[in-house]
Design an enzyme around this catalytic site. Structure first.
Site, PDB file in Angstrom:
ATOM      1  N   CYS A 125      27.781  38.904  42.605  1.00  0.00           N
ATOM      2  CA  CYS A 125      26.808  39.702  43.337  1.00  0.00           C
ATOM      3  C   CYS A 125      26.169  38.836  44.412  1.00  0.00           C
ATOM      4  O   CYS A 125      26.363  37.634  44.462  1.00  0.00           O
ATOM      5  CB  CYS A 125      25.732  40.220  42.391  1.00  0.00           C
ATOM      6  SG  CYS A 125      26.367  40.802  40.815  1.00  0.00           S
ATOM      7  N   ARG A 182      31.784  39.682  48.945  1.00  0.00           N
ATOM      8  CA  ARG A 182      31.878  39.313  47.534  1.00  0.00           C
ATOM      9  C   ARG A 182      32.329  40.484  46.667  1.00  0.00           C
ATOM     10  O   ARG A 182      32.777  40.293  45.544  1.00  0.00           O
ATOM     11  CB  ARG A 182      30.503  38.839  47.031  1.00  0.00           C
ATOM     12  CG  ARG A 182      30.097  37.458  47.519  1.00  0.00           C
ATOM     13  CD  ARG A 182      28.651  37.172  47.144  1.00  0.00           C
ATOM     14  NE  ARG A 182      28.346  35.760  47.267  1.00  0.00           N
ATOM     15  CZ  ARG A 182      28.091  34.950  46.241  1.00  0.00           C
ATOM     16  NH1 ARG A 182      28.124  35.423  45.017  1.00  0.00           N
ATOM     17  NH2 ARG A 182      27.817  33.675  46.429  1.00  0.00           N
ATOM     18  N   TRP A 237      27.550  44.052  41.535  1.00  0.00           N
ATOM     19  CA  TRP A 237      28.867  44.362  40.996  1.00  0.00           C
ATOM     20  C   TRP A 237      28.668  44.632  39.518  1.00  0.00           C
ATOM     21  O   TRP A 237      28.228  43.770  38.767  1.00  0.00           O
ATOM     22  CB  TRP A 237      29.820  43.193  41.216  1.00  0.00           C
ATOM     23  CG  TRP A 237      31.245  43.453  40.827  1.00  0.00           C
ATOM     24  CD1 TRP A 237      32.214  44.036  41.586  1.00  0.00           C
ATOM     25  CD2 TRP A 237      31.872  43.114  39.577  1.00  0.00           C
ATOM     26  NE1 TRP A 237      33.396  44.088  40.900  1.00  0.00           N
ATOM     27  CE2 TRP A 237      33.216  43.529  39.663  1.00  0.00           C
ATOM     28  CE3 TRP A 237      31.428  42.507  38.410  1.00  0.00           C
ATOM     29  CZ2 TRP A 237      34.121  43.353  38.615  1.00  0.00           C
ATOM     30  CZ3 TRP A 237      32.317  42.333  37.359  1.00  0.00           C
ATOM     31  CH2 TRP A 237      33.650  42.754  37.475  1.00  0.00           C
ATOM     32  N   ASN A 280      22.127  37.620  39.455  1.00  0.00           N
ATOM     33  CA  ASN A 280      23.575  37.456  39.351  1.00  0.00           C
ATOM     34  C   ASN A 280      23.884  36.858  37.991  1.00  0.00           C
ATOM     35  O   ASN A 280      23.192  35.925  37.558  1.00  0.00           O
ATOM     36  CB  ASN A 280      24.113  36.501  40.422  1.00  0.00           C
ATOM     37  CG  ASN A 280      24.081  37.093  41.804  1.00  0.00           C
ATOM     38  OD1 ASN A 280      23.774  38.265  41.981  1.00  0.00           O
ATOM     39  ND2 ASN A 280      24.381  36.275  42.804  1.00  0.00           N
ATOM     40  N   GLY A 281      24.924  37.341  37.327  1.00  0.00           N
ATOM     41  CA  GLY A 281      25.305  36.774  36.044  1.00  0.00           C
ATOM     42  C   GLY A 281      25.207  37.786  34.921  1.00  0.00           C
ATOM     43  O   GLY A 281      25.190  38.998  35.131  1.00  0.00           O
ATOM     44  N   GLU A 289      52.218  36.292  42.354  1.00  0.00           N
ATOM     45  CA  GLU A 289      51.140  36.441  43.338  1.00  0.00           C
ATOM     46  C   GLU A 289      51.363  37.674  44.209  1.00  0.00           C
ATOM     47  O   GLU A 289      50.418  38.408  44.528  1.00  0.00           O
ATOM     48  CB  GLU A 289      51.060  35.177  44.200  1.00  0.00           C
ATOM     49  CG  GLU A 289      50.293  35.301  45.507  1.00  0.00           C
ATOM     50  CD  GLU A 289      48.835  35.696  45.354  1.00  0.00           C
ATOM     51  OE1 GLU A 289      48.212  36.011  46.380  1.00  0.00           O
ATOM     52  OE2 GLU A 289      48.315  35.684  44.220  1.00  0.00           O
ATOM     53  N   LYS A 329      48.833  40.845  44.706  1.00  0.00           N
ATOM     54  CA  LYS A 329      48.334  41.300  45.999  1.00  0.00           C
ATOM     55  C   LYS A 329      48.504  42.815  46.143  1.00  0.00           C
ATOM     56  O   LYS A 329      47.610  43.504  46.600  1.00  0.00           O
ATOM     57  CB  LYS A 329      49.087  40.605  47.138  1.00  0.00           C
ATOM     58  CG  LYS A 329      48.556  39.251  47.516  1.00  0.00           C
ATOM     59  CD  LYS A 329      47.215  39.338  48.186  1.00  0.00           C
ATOM     60  CE  LYS A 329      46.499  38.013  48.110  1.00  0.00           C
ATOM     61  NZ  LYS A 329      46.061  37.632  46.767  1.00  0.00           N
ATOM     62  N   GLU A 359      46.114  44.791  43.689  1.00  0.00           N
ATOM     63  CA  GLU A 359      44.672  44.688  43.858  1.00  0.00           C
ATOM     64  C   GLU A 359      44.154  45.400  45.105  1.00  0.00           C
ATOM     65  O   GLU A 359      42.986  45.794  45.137  1.00  0.00           O
ATOM     66  CB  GLU A 359      44.217  43.224  43.837  1.00  0.00           C
ATOM     67  CG  GLU A 359      44.645  42.370  45.000  1.00  0.00           C
ATOM     68  CD  GLU A 359      44.196  40.916  44.854  1.00  0.00           C
ATOM     69  OE1 GLU A 359      43.275  40.644  44.062  1.00  0.00           O
ATOM     70  OE2 GLU A 359      44.774  40.050  45.539  1.00  0.00           O
ATOM     71  N   HIS A 388      65.702  40.475  30.022  1.00  0.00           N
ATOM     72  CA  HIS A 388      65.017  40.345  28.735  1.00  0.00           C
ATOM     73  C   HIS A 388      63.876  41.353  28.594  1.00  0.00           C
ATOM     74  O   HIS A 388      62.833  41.047  28.015  1.00  0.00           O
ATOM     75  CB  HIS A 388      64.495  38.915  28.559  1.00  0.00           C
ATOM     76  CG  HIS A 388      65.590  37.891  28.519  1.00  0.00           C
ATOM     77  ND1 HIS A 388      66.444  37.750  27.455  1.00  0.00           N
ATOM     78  CD2 HIS A 388      65.985  36.990  29.457  1.00  0.00           C
ATOM     79  CE1 HIS A 388      67.319  36.788  27.713  1.00  0.00           C
ATOM     80  NE2 HIS A 388      67.061  36.305  28.930  1.00  0.00           N
ATOM     81  N   LYS A 415      34.750  38.969  45.155  1.00  0.00           N
ATOM     82  CA  LYS A 415      35.329  37.779  45.774  1.00  0.00           C
ATOM     83  C   LYS A 415      35.042  36.533  44.943  1.00  0.00           C
ATOM     84  O   LYS A 415      35.909  35.697  44.741  1.00  0.00           O
ATOM     85  CB  LYS A 415      34.762  37.607  47.188  1.00  0.00           C
ATOM     86  CG  LYS A 415      35.352  36.423  47.960  1.00  0.00           C
ATOM     87  CD  LYS A 415      36.805  36.642  48.283  1.00  0.00           C
ATOM     88  CE  LYS A 415      37.359  35.562  49.186  1.00  0.00           C
ATOM     89  NZ  LYS A 415      38.817  35.688  49.365  1.00  0.00           N
TER      90      LYS A 415
END
Length: 608
Positions: free
Chosen positions: A2, A27, A74, A98-99, A480, A484, A487, A503, A603
């Site tokens: 946040c 963020r 957030w 925040n937290g 990766e 991408k 998300e 497999h 972020k």
């Protein structure tokens, strides 16, 4: 994750609060709010959704207070509603946070028994009620905060505003960043230097357990034990003009196109280009010959950079490497050898899980290196050695240029280790450095494939799912690439080492699922072609990313073949990352997604 801003100003502060919150949008957030002091009253304004909703409220009736706090939230505890948005306030105190307060349930039950009336579902609301309980017992604001902090279990950065105290702002932090900004007759608190950049470039970073008591002319910081402590004040290099998309539609597009420049900037920091040798800007406090194992610890995209670096360290330096996601590392209580090396990777340098893993590694007696994009971050400050990535501020939530620069730093470090351990000759070093020097040019050449990729993205946008395949260093790049796509476009996608296809994942193959194969022409190319043939035999639609020789040798029908410039395979992931970033970006745009601020993501993840 946040954003926090607090201001003791000389003029009405609401405009500055909102402007700073806009700089923290990168963020990730789902609601926002501000609180100001209006005479003997705390005035709160909050809104669900984007900041424009809050701005609309403020436009109709702007508060005039010269002291205020603001927040972008957030959601952790409680849905992203206006009622759960910050600030949270009682009659006498307002707070932004925040937290996570881990013991909020027992604190809430205790406070409710004593008459507290809770309005939200959040963990944060226990904080103003707890402080209020001490104020009602005659404590001063400072004493009430300092009595409350030891009772909070978890991670937090807190900023407090008090009714009747127009010249007082209190901030406290534990395992979550908070910084004091010093102005001319004004003082500020912010969750990072980006929020403070338009206001001041003079910053004091609070350390874990600090509590700062601020007036417009004074800043007194108390350490964990309650004694006054001195913290270093420094000049921030963050530009106040940071949040500029230039001529690009999104920050992510701008940051993808910045990669030739930032890769070159990072290179010149770590290489003697003229002599074609590595030239670390600082001496490392250990000898790589004394290291038996490297632990690389990171989250998300940074962890995939670590997976690619594992190949480099093991091949070039003959060093055993273990990769851990930071959220699991300390909890599995891995046996670590004192004197070995932990490398932690984080764009923000504030990732809570990675910071906790760093501290665990230090406690176990490991040497520590942090690869971070913010040299003033908590992880950087607490690491034995810091290797900055020099990507510049990255605003898009989905990491692009930071990933490339992480790879660049890790590649140079692997070459350094190989040279120091006698596994690479001077000729080997020179050849590898020559290959690295070519990377920025090759990235720029790879960007020329964008029109073809944009056209492909319109086909990709209709897919219900996607699969990415690769071998060698292309395997973690496939992981990766899948991250991408999922998300920012919200298409379910998975990355696999190509040899693992048979497999289990091969059961997913049909004509509706595109399969993106990352396959530079290298020593495992023929093996990858065999896997492509398995896909083709089952009607899969293949998108091949390769070079000219790979395109001519593949002998498999593809939906699209994207041809990249020819290069030596060792450092190919830094170039092959470009088309998969562009594919994710243009697919998300085609689907109308919020590319820079994808839903539910942040972020800088500063909570566990």
């Amino acid at each position: 994750m946040c954003g926090i801003i607090g201001i003791l100003g000389r003029d009405p502060v609401v405009g500055k609060l909102v402007a700073s919150l806009k700089r923290l949008e990168y963020r990730g957030y789902d609601s926002a709010g501000v609180a100001t002091l209006e005479g003997l009253r705390i005035e709160c304004r909050r809104a669900e959704g984007k900041l424009r909703n809050l701005e609309e409220q403020l436009r109709h009736c702007p508060p005039a207070g010269q002291s205020g706090i603001g927040h972008t939230r957030w959601a952790t505890h409680g849905k992203p509603t206006e009622g759960n948005a910050h600030p949270h306030a009682t009659e006498s105190v307002a707070v932004v946070h925040n937290g996570i307060i881990e013991n909020f349930r027992e604190l809430r039950a205790e406070l409710e028994r004593n008459g507290a009336d809770f309005k939200s579902e959040t963990d944060t609301e226990v904080v103003p009620h707890l402080v209020e309980s001490y104020l009602k017992n005659g404590y001063s604001p400072q004493d009430a905060v300092q009595a409350s902090l030891p009772r909070l279990r978890g991670a937090f950065a807190l900023t407090f505003l008090f009714k009747g105290h127009d010249d007082l702002l209190i901030g406290a932090c534990k395992a979550s960043p908070l910084a004091v900004g010093h102005g001319n007759g004004e003082v500020y608190l912010g969750s990072d230097a980006i929020a403070l950049a338009p206001l001041t470039d003079t910053i004091t970073y609070l350390e874990d357990g600090d509590c700062a008591v601020l007036t417009r002319t004074t800043c007194v910081i108390y350490g964990t034990g309650g004694s006054v402590v001195q913290r270093e004040t420094s000049k921030s290099v963050v530009s106040s003009l940071l949040a500029d998309k230039a001529n690009y539609r999104h920050f992510m597009a701008k940051e993808i196109h910045e990669q030739p420049t930032v890769a070159g900037k990072t290179l010149t920091h770590y290489l003697d280009v003229a002599a074609k040798r590595v030239a670390m800007p600082m001496a490392l406090p250990f000898d790589f010959n004394s290291i038996q194992r490297i632990s690389i610890i990171a989250c998300g995209t940074a962890s995939y950079a670590g997976h690619i670096a594992k190949y480099w360290f093991e091949r070039l330096a003959r060093l055993s490497v273990e990769i851990d996601v930071a959220s699991e590392f300390r909890y599995r209580e891995a046996p670590l050898r004192r004197g070995d090396l932990a490398i932690v990777i984080s764009q923000s340098g504030e990732t809570a899980d990675t910071l906790a893993a760093l501290r665990y590694a230090k406690d176990q007696g490991l040497h520590t290196i942090s690869v971070v994009n913010v040299a003033t971050s908590t992880i950087a400050r607490e690491s034995e050695s810091v290797l900055p990535t020099l990507a510049g501020p990255e605003i898009g939530v989905a990491s692009t240029k930071a990933f490339i620069c992480q790879l660049m730093v890790l590649a140079v470090l692997a070459v350094t280790a190989g040279k120091e351990r006698g596994k690479l000759s001077k000729i080997d070093e020179s050849n590898l450095v020559r290959e690295l020097i070519e990377v920025p040019r090759l990235i720029a050449a790879a960007l020329l494939a964008e029109p073809q990729i944009e056209k492909l993205a319109h086909l990709m946008a209709d897919a219900r799912a996607a699969i990415y395949l690769g071998r060698g260093t292309s395997a973690p790049l496939a992981f990766e690439a899948a991250l991408k796509l999922k998300e920012i476009s919200y298409i379910h996608s998975e990355g696999y080492a190509a040899g693992e296809l048979k497999h289990g994942p091969i059961a997913l193959i049909d004509e509706a699922i595109p399969v993106v194969v990352i396959a530079p022409y290298d020593r495992v190319f023929d093996k990858t072609v065999s896997n492509m043939q398995e896909v083709a035999a089952r009607g899969g639609k293949i998108i091949l990313i390769t070079d000219a020789k790979g395109a001519s040798e593949a002998a498999v029908d593809t939906l699209v073949t994207i041809v990249l410039p020819t290069m030596v395979a060792t450092f190919a992931p830094m170039v092959y990352a470009i088309p998969v970033q562009l594919l994710a970006y243009h697919t998300a745009v085609a689907r109308g997604a919020d590319v820079d601020q994808p839903r539910n993501l942040a972020k800088s993840v500063t909570v566990e």
